[in-house]
Scaffold this motif. Structure first.
Motif, PDB file in Angstrom:
ATOM      1  N   PRO A  63       4.190  -8.606  -4.994  1.00  0.00           N
ATOM      2  CA  PRO A  63       5.231  -8.537  -3.960  1.00  0.00           C
ATOM      3  C   PRO A  63       4.754  -9.062  -2.607  1.00  0.00           C
ATOM      4  N   GLN A  64       5.579  -9.918  -2.012  1.00  0.00           N
ATOM      5  CA  GLN A  64       5.303 -10.422  -0.684  1.00  0.00           C
ATOM      6  C   GLN A  64       5.831  -9.439   0.357  1.00  0.00           C
ATOM      7  N   GLU A  65       5.463  -9.636   1.593  1.00  0.00           N
ATOM      8  CA  GLU A  65       5.764  -8.670   2.645  1.00  0.00           C
ATOM      9  C   GLU A  65       7.255  -8.379   2.775  1.00  0.00           C
ATOM     10  N   LYS A  66       8.092  -9.381   2.656  1.00  0.00           N
ATOM     11  CA  LYS A  66       9.522  -9.187   2.867  1.00  0.00           C
ATOM     12  C   LYS A  66      10.313  -9.128   1.563  1.00  0.00           C
TER      13      LYS A  66
END
Length: 322
Positions: A63-66
């Protein structure tokens, strides 16, 4: 895949049949299809979808930050030809895929042909929550989207969490059982603008045959005999929900311990909408004394224990003679 024990559910359901006026044209009533045959057809359709589609598992694995933790489906073809199917997604790290078999009687849909059919509820857990599992007697707070197998959206809570009592007789069996597979979140953040962000909640999907949903009834834009998909975000739940306010947590009103609150009706009460099961009844034994006056509460007014005044082994709130 994991096969769970079969559970027999009786669902309160009212079927409205067509009728004709004496002076009107004759209306042909189409009899309902066989529950057993439809269950087999639905299962084949669902398996076809599961084996030819994948979800955005790479986003969940890294998962990426956003990343919004929304599940998306696509077809395994072309540049996506080597993707792992939903059916095989349980082989991926951190992803759970399983199946639970639930037996349903045709009488649950007002059909008197005596059929009982096993239905397979398939579930995908893309992210397990960090909180706890709700019970079938709790209020669950979640976001959801309902889809047909062709991708048509028929219902959705958008970004607004909604509350569902998991033993509401009108709630679809497959929907309630799928929610029980997901742990809820462990915290939330007030964003200061009137909105709240929930954290570490469970994210999953349920794939259910029509026999665990509406079967032969058209519901809104859902055609009869439609298998359904529900995307679920398990935000939170209310532990020890006392739905009828009789002082006893609803889950403790499962007297036979079968995980189904909708077959425990001590006094046999009925209303216009159907049986008044103990978890919906403020006077479980029908003796005119409210249940809450026949149990022991602690100093905070919460359930502490049952009471057996005459020592006959039957709690006062279930004993007309107490």
């Amino acid at each position: 895949m994991k096969l769970k024990n079969s559970i027999v559910f009786a669902i309160t359901f009212i079927s409205l049949w067509s009728c004709k006026k004496d002076d009107g044209p004759e209306i042909e009533v189409v009899p309902p299809r066989s529950l057993i045959e439809v269950a087999a057809e639905d299962d084949a359709e669902i398996l076809e979808f599961l084996s030819t589609h994948f979800f955005n598992y790479e986003d969940f694995l890294n998962p990426q930050e956003k990343f919004d933790y929304k599940i998306k489906f696509d077809t395994i073809a072309g540049e996506n030809g080597r993707k792992t199917s939903i059916l095989d997604s349980g082989e991926l790290p951190g992803i759970e895929f399983g199946v639970e078999t639930i037996s349903v009687a045709s009488s649950s849909f007002g059909i008197d042909d005596g059929e009982v059919a096993d239905h397979k509820l398939y579930y995908l857990i893309a992210r397990q929550g960090s909180g706890d599992f709700p019970t079938i007697g709790d209020n669950s707070i979640l976001r959801y989207e309902g889809l047909l197998l062709n991708g048509t959206l028929f219902d959705g809570s958008s970004n607004q969490p909604l509350k569902f009592y998991l033993s509401n007789p009108g709630l679809r069996v497959g929907f309630a059982q799928a929610i029980l597979k997901l742990k809820t979140g462990d915290s939330f953040t007030d964003n200061g603008d009137g909105t709240v962000s929930f954290e570490n909640y469970g994210v999953g999907v349920a794939f259910m045959p029509s026999g665990l949903a509406y079967f032969n009834t058209r519901a809104g834009s859902i055609p009869a005999y439609s298998p359904l998909i529900f995307k679920l975000d398990a935000i939170a739940y209310e532990k020890d929900t006392d739905y009828d306010g009789d002082g006893i947590p609803s889950i403790l009103e499962d007297l036979n311990g079968d995980g189904n609150l909708n077959n425990d009706n001590t006094d046999g009460d009925f209303s216009n909408s159907g049986p008044v099961y103990n978890h919906l009844d403020t006077d479980d034994d029908g003796d005119g004394i409210p249940t809450i006056e026949e149990i022991n509460l602690d100093s905070e007014g919460k359930f502490e224990s049952v009471r057996d005044s005459d020592g006959d082994g039957i709690p006062d709130h279930l004993d007309k003679d107490s």
